[in-house]
Design a protein around this motif. Structure first.
Motif, PDB file in Angstrom:
ATOM      1  N   HIS A   6       0.829  -1.204   0.000  1.00  0.00           N
ATOM      2  CA  HIS A   6       0.000   0.000   0.000  1.00  0.00           C
ATOM      3  C   HIS A   6       0.863   1.253   0.000  1.00  0.00           C
ATOM      4  O   HIS A   6       1.907   1.294   0.632  1.00  0.00           O
ATOM      5  CB  HIS A   6      -0.903   0.041   1.239  1.00  0.00           C
ATOM      6  CG  HIS A   6      -1.893  -1.062   1.306  1.00  0.00           C
ATOM      7  ND1 HIS A   6      -3.092  -1.021   0.654  1.00  0.00           N
ATOM      8  CD2 HIS A   6      -1.845  -2.258   1.947  1.00  0.00           C
ATOM      9  CE1 HIS A   6      -3.763  -2.134   0.904  1.00  0.00           C
ATOM     10  NE2 HIS A   6      -3.030  -2.906   1.682  1.00  0.00           N
ATOM     11  N   GLY A  23      -1.997  -2.889  -3.327  1.00  0.00           N
ATOM     12  CA  GLY A  23      -3.316  -2.636  -2.763  1.00  0.00           C
ATOM     13  C   GLY A  23      -3.720  -1.185  -2.931  1.00  0.00           C
ATOM     14  O   GLY A  23      -2.945  -0.357  -3.416  1.00  0.00           O
ATOM     15  N   THR A  53      -9.729  -1.596  -5.085  1.00  0.00           N
ATOM     16  CA  THR A  53      -8.886  -2.620  -5.698  1.00  0.00           C
ATOM     17  C   THR A  53      -9.003  -2.509  -7.207  1.00  0.00           C
ATOM     18  O   THR A  53     -10.108  -2.396  -7.745  1.00  0.00           O
ATOM     19  CB  THR A  53      -9.305  -4.030  -5.224  1.00  0.00           C
ATOM     20  OG1 THR A  53      -9.203  -4.071  -3.804  1.00  0.00           O
ATOM     21  CG2 THR A  53      -8.426  -5.103  -5.824  1.00  0.00           C
TER      22      THR A  53
END
Length: 96
Positions: A6, A23, A53
């Motif tokens: 992330h 992500g 997503t």
């Protein structure tokens, strides 16, 4: 190690995500969700996949119905989860 997959919007001290299954970005929008929903998404990521997503990743996972995010139920302590939720709730909108 959330930063492996992330990107934290506005955070410059973390390295860029290294995973092929990047992500969704972590940003201020998480503070708009109930903490219990965010906690569930961290501990049981396949329960509900983020709407952020990517379509390509969703297509790859369509048959599996699994989130690419690993299971952290056995690795995060309650204190670590509480600290993570506090951090995510503190994120501000990036400066532009």
């Amino acid at each position: 190690k959330c930063y492996v997959c992330h990107r934290v919007v506005g955070e410059t001290s973390f390295p860029q995500p290294a995973s092929d299954a990047q992500g969704p970005d972590l940003d201020r929008s998480l503070s708009l969700r109930p903490a219990s929903d965010v906690a569930a998404a961290i501990i049981l990521p396949s329960h509900s996949m983020s709407t952020k997503t990517s379509a390509a990743l969703k297509a790859r996972l369509k048959d599996l119905q699994l989130s690419p995010m690993g299971d952290f139920s056995g690795t995060l302590t309650v204190r670590q989860l509480a600290d993570l939720l506090t951090y995510l709730g503190s994120l501000q909108n990036p400066r532009r």
